[in-house]
Design a protein around this motif. Structure first.
Motif, PDB file in Angstrom:
ATOM      1  N   PHE A   1       0.829  -1.221   0.000  1.00 16.29           N
ATOM      2  CA  PHE A   1       0.000   0.000   0.000  1.00 16.29           C
ATOM      3  C   PHE A   1       0.860   1.267   0.000  1.00 16.29           C
ATOM      4  O   PHE A   1       0.416   2.334  -0.412  1.00 16.29           O
ATOM      5  CB  PHE A   1      -0.951   0.007   1.211  1.00 16.29           C
ATOM      6  CG  PHE A   1      -0.280   0.242   2.538  1.00 16.29           C
ATOM      7  CD1 PHE A   1      -0.166   1.517   3.056  1.00 16.29           C
ATOM      8  CD2 PHE A   1       0.246  -0.824   3.266  1.00 16.29           C
ATOM      9  CE1 PHE A   1       0.452   1.742   4.280  1.00 16.29           C
ATOM     10  CE2 PHE A   1       0.868  -0.611   4.488  1.00 16.29           C
ATOM     11  CZ  PHE A   1       0.970   0.669   4.998  1.00 16.29           C
ATOM     12  N   LEU A   2       2.136   1.143   0.467  1.00 16.18           N
ATOM     13  CA  LEU A   2       3.033   2.306   0.497  1.00 16.18           C
ATOM     14  C   LEU A   2       3.434   2.756  -0.908  1.00 16.18           C
ATOM     15  O   LEU A   2       3.980   3.839  -1.087  1.00 16.18           O
ATOM     16  CB  LEU A   2       4.286   1.992   1.323  1.00 16.18           C
ATOM     17  CG  LEU A   2       4.056   1.785   2.836  1.00 16.18           C
ATOM     18  CD1 LEU A   2       5.331   1.310   3.502  1.00 16.18           C
ATOM     19  CD2 LEU A   2       3.562   3.071   3.486  1.00 16.18           C
ATOM     20  N   GLY A   3       3.152   1.930  -1.890  1.00 16.58           N
ATOM     21  CA  GLY A   3       3.444   2.296  -3.279  1.00 16.58           C
ATOM     22  C   GLY A   3       2.293   3.008  -3.954  1.00 16.58           C
ATOM     23  O   GLY A   3       2.357   3.325  -5.148  1.00 16.58           O
ATOM     24  N   SER A   4       1.217   3.292  -3.189  1.00 20.70           N
ATOM     25  CA  SER A   4       0.039   3.962  -3.754  1.00 20.70           C
ATOM     26  C   SER A   4       0.168   5.475  -3.622  1.00 20.70           C
ATOM     27  O   SER A   4       0.279   6.009  -2.514  1.00 20.70           O
ATOM     28  CB  SER A   4      -1.223   3.476  -3.020  1.00 20.70           C
ATOM     29  OG  SER A   4      -2.303   4.362  -3.260  1.00 20.70           O
ATOM     30  N   GLY A   5       0.150   6.163  -4.773  1.00 15.40           N
ATOM     31  CA  GLY A   5       0.207   7.623  -4.758  1.00 15.40           C
ATOM     32  C   GLY A   5      -0.999   8.237  -4.065  1.00 15.40           C
ATOM     33  O   GLY A   5      -0.899   9.263  -3.393  1.00 15.40           O
ATOM     34  N   PHE A   6      -2.171   7.591  -4.217  1.00 17.26           N
ATOM     35  CA  PHE A   6      -3.412   8.093  -3.597  1.00 17.26           C
ATOM     36  C   PHE A   6      -3.289   8.061  -2.078  1.00 17.26           C
ATOM     37  O   PHE A   6      -3.699   8.999  -1.386  1.00 17.26           O
ATOM     38  CB  PHE A   6      -4.603   7.244  -4.055  1.00 17.26           C
ATOM     39  CG  PHE A   6      -5.932   7.734  -3.545  1.00 17.26           C
ATOM     40  CD1 PHE A   6      -6.555   8.831  -4.130  1.00 17.26           C
ATOM     41  CD2 PHE A   6      -6.564   7.102  -2.485  1.00 17.26           C
ATOM     42  CE1 PHE A   6      -7.785   9.284  -3.659  1.00 17.26           C
ATOM     43  CE2 PHE A   6      -7.795   7.552  -2.010  1.00 17.26           C
ATOM     44  CZ  PHE A   6      -8.400   8.642  -2.609  1.00 17.26           C
TER      45      PHE A   6
END
Length: 424
Positions: free
Chosen positions: A276-281
């Motif tokens: 989830f840490l790779g989500s820009g949102f």
């Protein structure tokens, strides 16, 4: 989602936005009337639910379509972070901390409800329709349902992670997205319906709402003390603060997510707990909220007196209308078996929340926001929280961020339990 017509009647987003604005204006005007039919109507149906249902009707009749519109993207990426900044300008962190542990308990209860609800729904449906929850290899239904678990505990990033991990047949994935949207949005509608009956529900739950009421009173008193007639300068500076923060949130959100995805295998690996840490949102929501909290320690918090949270509220209602466009009411009965799985699943989630709320005497606010922080994530948890009071928006945001954190792990556990359930 696929609509009743292959191509909607209106495809121009400018016209669609005009229609949504017309719906919102009509609802706000009619809900302000003190006498007659509309007064009685809105005493039963909350205005915010209508802000969601009218666009859903437009989408269901093929007049507009979320498939060809970019309005939800615009509202969730531009207006949502701006609203988060404007609605957390006057945040009282001390008062929020005084809300205690019940918010976290209800959020985690919601997560547990999703984790155990999936396998239980499979077991129940398998009794009368084993084919509905069957399938082999990559067509196995439990693989598809794992993506819903990711979405309902965390959000889009967690949903994508589950699709990557369990490799559900891409051709059938659209059906799972449909269940996700239909069931989650009907549940959101039920929660919003409950907002209008909060006092009665809290009385039944024997809930202690003193901390919430104290927070509301503190914020209201602060607002009254600094209220002034806003000038054009006030509006321009609020616009500047909000959208500068949106720009910063997007810039650094993209930078952080790209950096982490590039340099850390645990983030780039969709199968990882930390994906989830790779989500820009995710980072955009975190940074925008952080900006609002930071501004609350400066003189900028006095812009609440010029209507900062009201402007934020306006942005939130536009977001609600675009979420409504995602709901095609005509699709509810298209795949009754799988829709039934979804409804049984969300019912277990709801019943567990009600049981725990009753046991710990938690207010309906914690039940509603704890549920939406799971099922709806950062797009709808602040909407539900703001319906109770603008000062509570940040509680919804903070819990939604927590949803991202536990999303992948919770969804993995749910998926493995569903695999076991489907083989019994």
């Amino acid at each position: 989602m696929y609509h009743l017509f292959l191509q909607p009647f209106i495809t121009n987003d400018t016209v669609v936005f005009g229609l949504l604005a017309l719906c919102l204006g009509f609802i706000f005007y009619t809900s302000s009337l003190q006498t007659g039919f509309w007064s009685k109507f809105y005493s039963i149906v909350p205005a915010v639910l209508m802000c969601y249902l009218l666009p859903a009707i437009l989408a269901s009749t093929g007049i507009v379509s979320d498939e060809v519109s970019n309005l939800y993207f615009m509202a969730s990426r531009y207006l949502l972070p701006a609203a988060l900044v404007l609605m957390t300008l006057s945040i009282d962190l001390k008062a929020i901390s005084n809300l205690g542990s019940k918010a976290i308990i209800m959020f985690l209860t919601g997560s547990v409800g999703i984790i155990i609800g999936g396998p239980l729904a499979i077991l129940i449906v398998s009794i009368f329709s084993p084919d509905t929850v069957g399938g082999n290899d990559f067509d196995a239904i439990w693989r598809g349902l794992s993506t819903i678990a990711g979405s309902w505990i965390g959000g889009g990033a967690n949903q994508a992670a589950m699709l990557e991990i369990f490799q559900y047949n891409p051709e059938k994935y659209g059906g799972m997205v449909l269940i996700d949207i239909v069931v989650a949005n009907i549940w959101l509608a039920i929660i919003l319906l409950g907002v209008g009956k909060t006092k009665q529900i809290d009385k039944w739950l024997k809930a202690d709402t003193s901390a919430i009421e104290t927070l509301k009173i503190k914020v209201t008193e602060f607002t009254e003390k600094i209220t002034r007639v806003p000038t054009l300068k006030d509006y321009m500076l609020m616009l500047s603060l909000a959208f500068t923060a949106v720009g910063v949130a997007h810039f650094f959100g993209d930078q952080i997510s790209n950096y982490l995805s590039t340099n850390f295998e645990t983030v780039s690996d969709q199968k990882s707990f930390l994906s989830f840490l790779g989500s820009g949102f995710f980072w955009m929501v975190v940074i925008a909220t952080g900006a609002g909290i930071a501004l609350s320690f400066t003189k900028a918090k006095n812009y609440e007196g010029a209507g900062a949270s009201k402007i934020g509220g306006m942005f939130i209602y536009i977001l609600v209308a675009t979420i409504g466009m995602k709901m095609d009411l005509g699709k509810v009965l298209e795949n009754p078996g799988l829709i039934a799985v979804g409804f049984i699943w969300i019912t277990i989630h709801a019943l567990l929340l009600i049981l725990v709320a009753k046991l710990i005497k938690a207010p309906y606010f914690f039940l509603a926001v704890g549920s939406q922080a799971n099922v709806g994530g950062a797009a709808s948890a602040p909407v539900v929280a703001a319906e109770f009071h603008p000062s509570l928006t940040s509680v919804g945001v903070l819990l939604a961020v927590l949803g991202y954190v536990v999303g992948t792990g919770g969804a993995l556990l749910c998926a493995y339990l569903m695999e076991v359930a489907s083989q019994l």
